[in-house]
Design an enzyme around this catalytic site. Structure first.
Site, PDB file in Angstrom:
ATOM      1  N   HIS A   1       2.248   6.064   9.881  1.00 44.22           N
ATOM      2  CA  HIS A   1       3.475   5.276   9.694  1.00 44.22           C
ATOM      3  C   HIS A   1       4.616   6.215   9.343  1.00 44.22           C
ATOM      4  CE1 HIS A   1       2.038   0.887   8.985  1.00 44.22           C
ATOM      5  NE2 HIS A   1       1.335   1.471   9.914  1.00 44.22           N
TER       6      HIS A   1
ATOM      7  N   TYR B   1       7.410   8.656  -1.822  1.00 46.36           N
ATOM      8  CA  TYR B   1       6.419   7.800  -1.154  1.00 46.36           C
ATOM      9  C   TYR B   1       5.439   8.657  -0.340  1.00 46.36           C
ATOM     10  CZ  TYR B   1       4.584   3.512   0.937  1.00 46.36           C
ATOM     11  OH  TYR B   1       3.757   2.471   1.296  1.00 46.36           O
TER      12      TYR B   1
ATOM     13  N   PRO C   1       0.518  -0.838  -8.140  1.00 44.00           N
ATOM     14  CA  PRO C   1       0.269  -0.473  -6.736  1.00 44.00           C
ATOM     15  C   PRO C   1       1.523  -0.369  -5.868  1.00 44.00           C
ATOM     16  CG  PRO C   1      -0.327  -2.766  -7.139  1.00 44.00           C
ATOM     17  CD  PRO C   1       0.025  -2.187  -8.465  1.00 44.00           C
TER      18      PRO C   1
ATOM     19  N   TYR D   1       8.057  -4.337   2.054  1.00 43.27           N
ATOM     20  CA  TYR D   1       8.120  -4.599   0.608  1.00 43.27           C
ATOM     21  C   TYR D   1       9.310  -5.530   0.387  1.00 43.27           C
ATOM     22  CZ  TYR D   1       5.038  -0.539  -0.271  1.00 43.27           C
ATOM     23  OH  TYR D   1       3.986   0.343  -0.310  1.00 43.27           O
TER      24      TYR D   1
ATOM     25  N   LYS E   1       0.317   4.838  -4.944  1.00 41.87           N
ATOM     26  CA  LYS E   1       0.020   6.185  -5.473  1.00 41.87           C
ATOM     27  C   LYS E   1      -1.390   6.340  -6.046  1.00 41.87           C
ATOM     28  CE  LYS E   1       3.477   7.859  -4.175  1.00 41.87           C
ATOM     29  NZ  LYS E   1       3.175   8.525  -2.985  1.00 41.87           N
TER      30      LYS E   1
HETATM   31  C1  PHB Z   1      -2.417  -2.219   0.630  1.00 44.86           C
HETATM   32  O1  PHB Z   1      -2.429  -2.186   1.866  1.00 44.86           O
HETATM   33  O2  PHB Z   1      -3.358  -2.747  -0.011  1.00 44.86           O
HETATM   34  C2  PHB Z   1      -1.265  -1.651  -0.088  1.00 44.86           C
HETATM   35  C3  PHB Z   1      -0.315  -0.953   0.617  1.00 44.86           C
HETATM   36  C4  PHB Z   1       0.792  -0.438  -0.043  1.00 44.86           C
HETATM   37  C5  PHB Z   1       0.931  -0.629  -1.392  1.00 44.86           C
HETATM   38  C6  PHB Z   1      -0.046  -1.307  -2.116  1.00 44.86           C
HETATM   39  C7  PHB Z   1      -1.146  -1.824  -1.459  1.00 44.86           C
HETATM   40  O3  PHB Z   1       2.021  -0.136  -2.028  1.00 44.86           O
END
Ligand code: PHB
Ligand code: APR
Length: 389
Positions: free
Chosen positions: A72, A384, A292, A200, A296
């Site tokens: 990505h 990130y 989450p 997000y 990280k």
């Molecule tokens: C996930 O795909 O479970 C996931 C992806 C990004 C995040 C947290 C969880 O920031």
């Protein structure tokens, strides 16, 4: 039984450390409380920084990731329905790899099994002894029979609720913690992801995340109250809530279906200091927890064991304790930077009932700043995609 390094916990931290040591000819035994099937049934995060990708490849466990993982080059941020793409490749020339932690664990287990190195699953009542001396021991019971392992070092890779950190005298460890007043309700579904990239989303009803495990399997989350019970969330209620927090085009395009997993995870920031107590070293979730939001957790665990593995290899190879002496200080620098980023991204994207309308305006300003500033986008991108060691 005797080994050089006793590793507590067969999550990604313990298994990767075992692999790094094995590649250098250092013997380890892994003790895991649960069964291998149970460890592989846990659904965790799914974004790998380039540094973690490189580690998996160098460890000879990158083949499936290179076929099934999805690179990505950016993410979407959505604020009250307005979308802003953050282009990692354009801003900093880097990318991340979407590949589930469960798959990483699976690949590491396979390579360990093939190597013949010892992993003891369903080890009950694991206890650490004499780690204030150069002759530590670990005891446990297997099928009701008492067992003992002597070693040079113990690596505590047994997660937040593990026995390793809990074995350290309270006065020897300092902890730093923030518990957020909400959790994430997550759903796994066999439907194609709504978008090619992760979304997000901040919305007045709360945060939402659209993620994925593959081109046919999606992972979605919504922010829920800290006391929320998963039984109260039918699939229908979840999809309605998720769609209400996304922009109308995204909500419209979303393919829904019966959930194959649904669970709630609390959000917490936590760091223990120091991370070395004589012959005992902490790594991964045993040492720190991040919310989450910045993806990280797994990556920090990988960078901890990279440093710990290298330090132990230097100790055995050159008989020099310099790197093991430096382990705690070295990794805590990176840990705190990842803690800061995860806290910041959590603070920007979630609804905090207690911060009121002032807090909302600050979040909106943060989003507008990001949308209009190349420097802010570079900062998000480098955090990130992973800061250098
Ligand atoms: C996930 O795909 O479970 C996931 C992806 C990004 C995040 C947290 C969880 O920031
Ligand atoms: N004895 C033996 N094993 C134990 C004990 C114990 N007393 N307590 C816990 N364990 C095991 C758990 O069953 C688990 O398999 O330790 C392992 C720890 O694994 P994880 O929780 O996965 O932690 P870690 O390997 O540090 O991985 C880092 O990244 O995405 C994040 O939080 C997520 O798990 C993730 C983490």
């Amino acid at each position: 039984m005797r080994t050089q390094v006793a590793i507590i916990g067969a999550g990604p931290a313990g298994l990767m450390l075992g692999r790094l040591l094995e590649q250098a000819g250092i013997d380890s035994v892994i003790l895991e409380r649960k069964s291998a099937e149970y460890v592989l049934s846990r659904i965790r995060a799914g974004v790998l920084e380039q540094g973690s990708v490189d580690m998996l490849r160098n460890a000879g466990v990158g083949a499936r990731m290179d076929v099934e993982g999805i690179p990505h080059q950016g993410i979407e941020l959505s604020y009250d329905g307005k979308n802003q793409r953050i282009d990692f490749m354009e801003r900093i020339g880097q990318q991340v790899m979407v590949y589930g932690q469960t798959e990483v664990t699976h690949d590491l287990m396979d390579v360990r099994n093939a190597s013949g190195a010892v992993t003891i699953y369903e080890a009950e009542d694991v206890a650490l002894h004499d780690f204030d001396s150069p002759h530590p021991r670990v005891t446990w019971r297997k099928d009701g029979v008492a067992q003992e392992l002597t070693c040079d070092f113990i690596a505590g890779c047994d997660g937040y609720h593990g026995v390793s950190r809990a074995s350290v005298p309270a006065q020897a460890v300092k902890t730093f913690e923030r518990v957020y007043p909400f959790g994430w309700l997550g759903v796994l579904v066999d439907q194609p992801p709504v978008s090619d990239e992760l979304i997000y989303a901040h919305h007045e009803r709360g945060f939402a995340l659209c993620s994925m495990r593959s081109h046919t399997r999606s992972r979605y989350y919504v922010q829920v109250g800290a006391d929320e019970k998963v039984e109260n969330w039918s699939d229908e209620r979840f999809w309605d809530e998720l769609r209400s927090r996304l922009n109308p085009d995204t909500a419209e395009a979303m393919k829904i279906g019966a959930s194959i997993e649904k669970s709630i995870a609390p959000l917490r920031s936590f760091v223990a200091e120091p991370l070395r107590f004589g012959s005992l070293f902490l790594a991964g979730d045993a040492a720190h927890i991040v919310p989450p939001t910045g993806a990280k957790g797994l990556n920090l665990a990988m960078s901890d064991v990279k440093a710990l593995g290298a330090a132990m290899i230097e100790y055995y190879g050159e008989r020099s304790p310099a790197a093991i002496d430096d382990y705690s200080n070295k990794v805590l620098q990176r840990i705190w930077k990842a803690e800061r980023f995860s806290w910041w991204m959590t603070s920007m994207m979630h609804v905090f009932p207690e911060s009121g309308t002032f807090g909302l305006r600050i979040q909106q300003a943060e989003f507008n700043y990001l949308a209009g500033s190349v420097a802010a986008q570079q900062s998000l991108s480098e955090n990130y995609c992973g800061l250098p060691d």
